[in-house]
Write a protein that holds these residues in place. Structure first.
Motif: not given
Length: 346
Positions: A34, A156, A172-174, A179, A184, A239-240, A271
């Motif tokens: 994160s 995420t 998913v994004s970051s 990313n 992940k 994306t969350q 993503a």
């Protein structure tokens, strides 16, 4: 409709409310996962500090401005700017929050989320859902359209694990410009192995997916949506929040539900925001905050893929456009907010 808002949102809400869920998960403390804090330890403070910034333009409980390791400030500055321009009220809701903000907020309780590699993620997701549903029913009387954002470091990655358990293959994004997709996926795989969950095995049991692999923001958001069934709901995030839509589909939640994000999420090639949302059958909107024209380098790089979204930034920006403010006005106010934010005295 301003040219920096896509597509047409329809009539402007008459009594909108901006709501943001603030939560913690120990998954966010995994190194390299994160960017919502200059160190993993500071991620506990970031959600509360975001609330303080939006409510007061001050950072009170965190020793520094929430920012990514590269120096990009929290997207809360854009959200604050949009709410300043529109005069729309905000409300923060704590769900599994470790460090409480020094501003008024709604406390739903619950424990911070666990490190999904080592333990179950959320102790009582159904209890949080029910509490949030009660709150949603109260808020539905006060507003015709509620935007729901989030601030939770590491969210995420928990979203990715939940998507895999529901049978989604999208990425998913970051908040990092690069990313960390491999990390992940590794964390999600370890968590699923620990919980004995195969891909797609929990598509009919979304609450179990949250319990084992999610975070405390998710059942709170779902409960609010359920309680707001007679009110227009716009999830504000990337994306969350797209994962919340996927969970809502699995729960068969009804209502006028959509999602608003930023251009930076839409253009993220690492993503699959569009694909996740389209699989849920819900509409999506996006705004272009235009931060490349900011006078502050830490904001300019948002347009290069840093940070991208958070604290409801995309939804708040969309509201600014709906209320007739230009992209230039939003950028100017964002610069002003960042330059005038009060930090704790050292």
């Amino acid at each position: 409709m301003p040219e920096w808002i896509y597509p047409d949102f329809g009539p402007r809400p008459k009594r909108p409310l901006f709501l943001c869920i603030i939560s913690n998960t120990d998954t966010g403390k995994i190194p390299g996962l994160s960017a919502a804090g200059t160190t993993p330890e500071l991620t506990d403070y970031t959600p509360g500090a975001d609330a303080e910034l939006v409510e007061t333009n001050k950072i009170i409980t965190m020793p520094e401005l929430p920012e990514a390791p590269g120096g990009s400030p929290t997207p809360a500055v854009v959200t604050k700017a949009a709410l300043n321009l529109t005069g729309i009220n905000s409300l923060f809701v704590a769900s599994g929050l470790r460090k409480k903000p020094a501003v008024p907020y709604v406390e739903l309780g619950g424990q911070p989320g666990g490190d999904i590699r080592k333990e179950s993620a959320v102790i009582d997701p159904q209890g949080t859902f029910e509490m949030a549903r009660r709150l949603g029913r109260k808020l539905a009387v006060l507003s015709d359209c509620i935007f729901i954002g989030e601030s939770i470091a590491g969210g995420t990655t928990t979203a990715l694990a939940v998507l895999r358990a529901l049978g989604y293959r999208e990425k998913v994004s970051s908040s990092f410009v690069s990313n960390p997709t491999r990390l992940k996926e590794q964390v999600a795989a370890e968590a699923m192995a620990r919980a004995g969950v195969a891909p797609g095995s929990l598509k009919d049991d979304p609450m179990e997916a949250i319990r084992e692999l999610g975070d405390p923001m998710m059942p709170c958001a779902l409960g609010l949506i359920s309680g707001l069934s007679d009110c227009r709901v716009v999830l504000a995030g990337g994306t969350q929040m797209a994962t919340v839509l996927a969970l809502g589909k699995a729960l068969d939640l009804k209502g006028d539900i959509s999602i608003a994000t930023t251009k930076y999420i839409i253009e993220d090639k690492t993503a699959n925001f569009r694909q996740i949302v389209e699989a849920t059958g819900r509409p999506y909107y996006h705004s272009d905050p235009g931060l490349e024209s900011s006078k502050i380098p830490g904001l300019q790089v948002y347009a290069q893929g840093y940070v991208k979204e958070g604290v409801g930034m995309g939804g708040a920006s969309l509201l600014a456009g709906l209320y007739g403010f230009t992209q230039e006005q939003l950028v100017s106010e964002t610069d002003r907010v960042l330059m005038t934010v009060e930090l704790p005295k050292k």
